[in-house]
Design a protein around this motif. Structure first.
Motif, mmCIF file in Angstrom:
data_model
loop_
_atom_site.group_PDB
_atom_site.id
_atom_site.type_symbol
_atom_site.label_atom_id
_atom_site.label_comp_id
_atom_site.label_asym_id
_atom_site.label_seq_id
_atom_site.Cartn_x
_atom_site.Cartn_y
_atom_site.Cartn_z
ATOM 1 N N ARG A 172 -1.189 -13.185 -3.764
ATOM 2 C CA ARG A 172 -0.569 -12.139 -2.718
ATOM 3 C C ARG A 172 -0.789 -10.869 -2.909
ATOM 4 N N SER A 192 -3.585 -7.605 -3.205
ATOM 5 C CA SER A 192 -4.810 -7.212 -3.008
ATOM 6 C C SER A 192 -5.760 -6.920 -4.114
ATOM 7 N N PHE A 222 -8.534 -9.953 -0.889
ATOM 8 C CA PHE A 222 -7.563 -11.137 -1.867
ATOM 9 C C PHE A 222 -8.321 -11.661 -2.669
#
Length: 331
Positions: A114, A116, A157
């Motif tokens: 979740r 970056s 991500f």
């Protein structure tokens, strides 16, 4: 890379980690003790790469977690950069953690899906360098460039990257706090062979650039041979031999080390060597053999091996081995 000083960066003495497990038998439930690490002692010098090898389940990854204080010690002592960190609490360990980092085996589970890349690499900076928050963006971009990633990757991500790229993200995160020691726990075992070579070369380049010290944990002897200065061989929770890389591969002393090295493929077509096949299975760490833990599979086992556990002793070349047969041959 070799050591530049005579003072070890990391000293481990009689490290012990036992786990208590429950066993069910009919109507009764009993407890047993798993001796995952059972008296490990080793030193790592500044700027050195120590390879730690052994079969799966021998306790080498547990040693790495104990060094990082991700798990509590049952016994023993850990001295890092002259400081005893064996039993420090979380708040006491916090300033020390920036100097010791870890690269994990699975780059998928090691990265928060979740977050970056910018958030993942910047998290150690936010924890350990919160006063210079404005400089974090530039530091993150520089770290990404250092490990071979582009600035455009910062806002992506983990699921958008390949396995090798994810491991590069993990390496960048480990470098964020400018550590002295990095524990590499099977850092390339989940990658393709060609990608393994790239990551190994990257780790070596980073070691030269940032004067890093590595504990490189792996079951792959060919990889360990490429990156290590010295190699420690572990069996059933104990160190059985520690030697310089060239010495270990040229003339291994412990019977277990000899068997391990005999299984390494020779990268030459038609080349052959005698394979040493060990009898039986690895004993359970819940109920290890008395005396020498390797004696039930050793062709050189003697009566004394069942009675007395051999000590890790220096050889004439300055290396270390734990074997009664080797001790007797020197007398």
């Amino acid at each position: 890379m070799t050591s530049e000083t005579n003072t070890p960066l990391l000293e481990i003495s009689d490290l012990v980690k036992h786990f208590t497990v429950r066993r069910r038998g009919g109507l009764w439930t009993s407890t047993a003790t798993v001796k995952a690490v059972d008296g490990v002692s080793l030193n790592i010098d500044n700027g050195e790469t120590l390879g730690l090898v052994g079969e799966s389940g021998c306790g080498k990854s547990t040693v790495g977690k104990l060094i990082m204080r991700l798990s509590s010690l049952t016994g023993g002592r850990i001295v890092f950069d002259g400081r005893d960190v064996s039993h420090l609490g979380r708040s006491e360990m916090r300033p020390i953690r920036r100097e010791m980092q870890m690269i994990f085996q699975d780059p998928v589970s090691a990265l928060n899906p979740r977050m970056s890349v910018e958030e993942i690499v910047g998290e150690p900076l936010a924890i350990h360098d919160s006063r210079n928050h404005r400089e974090h963006g530039a530091k993150i971009r520089k770290l990404l460039s250092t490990v071979g990633l582009a600035n455009s990757h910062a806002h992506r991500f983990p699921h958008e990257f390949s396995g090798g790229q994810r491991q590069r993200i993990g390496i960048a995160r480990a470098l964020a706090t400018q550590p002295k020691l990095i524990v590499c726990d099977e850092a390339v075992s989940a990658l393709d062979v060609s990608i393994q070579a790239q990551i190994i070369n990257l780790l070596q380049d980073l070691q030269e650039e940032f004067r890093l010290t590595y504990l490189f944990i792996s079951h792959d002897l060919s990889v360990v041979r490429h990156i290590s200065d010295r190699i420690a061989v572990m069996y059933l929770g104990r160190i059985v031999e520690i030697a310089e890389k060239k010495t270990l591969f040229a003339k291994p002393l412990h019977p277990y080390t000899q068997a391990l090295l005999s299984s390494v493929p020779i990268p030459r077509p038609g080349a052959r060597k005698e394979r040493i096949v060990l009898a039986g299975d690895v004993p359970s760490p819940i109920n290890p053999p008395s005396g020498c833990s390797f004696r039930t599979r050793c062709v050189k086992a003697m009566d004394v091996c069942a009675k007395i556990a051999p000590r890790l002793q220096h050889t004439p070349t300055g290396d270390l081995v734990s074997c009664h047969a080797v001790e007797l041959s020197k007398q």
